[in-house]
Design an enzyme around this catalytic site. Sequence first.
Site, PDB file in Angstrom:
ATOM      1  N   LYS A   1     -23.248 -44.567  -8.727  1.00 32.28           N
ATOM      2  CA  LYS A   1     -21.866 -44.808  -8.285  1.00 32.28           C
ATOM      3  C   LYS A   1     -21.465 -46.280  -8.329  1.00 32.28           C
ATOM      4  O   LYS A   1     -20.320 -46.598  -8.608  1.00 32.28           O
ATOM      5  CB  LYS A   1     -21.635 -44.230  -6.892  1.00 32.28           C
TER       6      LYS A   1
ATOM      7  N   ARG B   1     -22.040 -41.829  10.088  1.00 34.02           N
ATOM      8  CA  ARG B   1     -21.165 -41.526   8.957  1.00 34.02           C
ATOM      9  C   ARG B   1     -21.111 -40.000   8.858  1.00 34.02           C
ATOM     10  O   ARG B   1     -20.822 -39.351   9.858  1.00 34.02           O
ATOM     11  CB  ARG B   1     -21.602 -42.233   7.666  1.00 34.02           C
TER      12      ARG B   1
HETATM   13  C1  LIG Z   1     -24.517 -44.375  -2.084  1.00 33.31           C
HETATM   14  C2  LIG Z   1     -25.347 -43.314  -1.509  1.00 33.31           C
HETATM   15  C3  LIG Z   1     -26.729 -43.355  -1.676  1.00 33.31           C
HETATM   16  C4  LIG Z   1     -27.433 -44.494  -2.375  1.00 33.31           C
HETATM   17  O1  LIG Z   1     -27.579 -45.554  -1.483  1.00 33.31           O
HETATM   18  P1  LIG Z   1     -28.310 -46.931  -1.879  1.00 33.31           P
HETATM   19  O2  LIG Z   1     -28.285 -47.691  -0.613  1.00 33.31           O
HETATM   20  O3  LIG Z   1     -27.509 -47.562  -2.961  1.00 33.31           O
HETATM   21  O4  LIG Z   1     -29.683 -46.608  -2.300  1.00 33.31           O
HETATM   22  C5  LIG Z   1     -27.467 -42.306  -1.153  1.00 33.31           C
HETATM   23  N1  LIG Z   1     -26.873 -41.289  -0.496  1.00 33.31           N
HETATM   24  C6  LIG Z   1     -25.545 -41.207  -0.311  1.00 33.31           C
HETATM   25  C7  LIG Z   1     -24.959 -40.053   0.429  1.00 33.31           C
HETATM   26  C8  LIG Z   1     -24.745 -42.228  -0.810  1.00 33.31           C
HETATM   27  O5  LIG Z   1     -23.417 -42.160  -0.616  1.00 33.31           O
END
Ligand SMILES: *Cc1c(COP(=O)(O)O)cnc(C)c1O
Length: 355
Positions: free
Chosen positions: A35, A130
């Site tokens: 992402k 969250r």
């Molecule tokens: C963005 C995201 C991740 C990845 O997180 P990082 O800190 O970049 O490793 C994992 N799980 C969810 C639900 C996310 O939104």
Amino acid sequence: MRPRLYVDLSKVQANAQRVLELLSKHGIELVAVTKVTLGDPKIATVLREAGVRIIGESRIQNVERLISNGVTGPFMMLRIPQLSEIDRIVSLCDYVLVSELDVLGRIEEFCREKRRRVKLIYMVDVGDLREGAWYENAVEEIVEAVKLCDWAELCGVGTNLGCYGGVLASEENMRMLLNIRDNVEKLTKKSFPIVSGGNTSALKLVEESRLPWGVNQFRVGEAIYLGTDVTNNREISWLERDAFILEAEVIELKSKPSVPVGETGFDAFGRRPNFVNRGWRLRAILALGEQDTVPSQLKPLDGKAEVIHASSDHTIVDISDVDRSICVGDTMKFRLTYAALLRAMTCPHVEKVYV
Ligand SMILES: *Cc1c(COP(=O)(O)O)cnc(C)c1O
């Protein structure tokens, strides 16, 4: 020239391989998250070459971009779905993280109608505040979720940490997740093989062999791209930390006082900069701004340079103490944090150069 973001694909690949190796040694599957790259197909391709099976994305547009550039699934949708996008998400993704019974009901309806199967992971909030069912009510909620599923397959639980509360992954909160899974299995007599426990911030637990047995999936972005772990405020020594470098051109070079002259209000972004009188300083203005990245979070490769301020299109860097001589037309280079990389990757004015 536009600001340039150099992407070293071989370093991204090496990082993905190292994370994959660490995790697979502990029986954990890696979901590599794209992402922060806006679903960049070149990056997804090297992740696949590194041996990654599942690609995680937060936006359906990015999944569509990947697919239309020849990247194939399986894909995992990380952001809990909008009702308005369920058809696109379920049509293109193989795994979806969910946290609402209504959404799950609609996914089931869509699956039944299209005779399509999708795997769901129910999110549990173990404290970060969250997404997810609050851990104290999670068992009941997930048991209800199981009752709604027929074409949709609820195959695991997951949690996300370090995103709002800044809560760190711990043996305790990972055990909470495992207990919830075990209780749901007992009550429903069904098995939930996936326990999706971590992101970058949980790698530390694995490195220290403190991750409770049973957590078997991590969704990782930051570590693979930047070799950092912002939640734990650390650099990950065994990963490359310069896979991404941002470069911008100097458009003005002048010595000026460090404190403004005249009555002051707020800056262009409604902020009030803090001025320390350090006398006259040599400053470079770069053709780079808040639109392109998060300038305050850039780390200059010129050791003693300091980003002092930025507005939409101008970034001011104090270069008084820099060893090399810098002229108008020269460029300066920077490493990036997660926030700075996110904005740079998503800004059309930043040229991406793959090396
Ligand atoms: C963005 C995201 C991740 C990845 O997180 P990082 O800190 O970049 O490793 C994992 N799980 C969810 C639900 C996310 O939104």
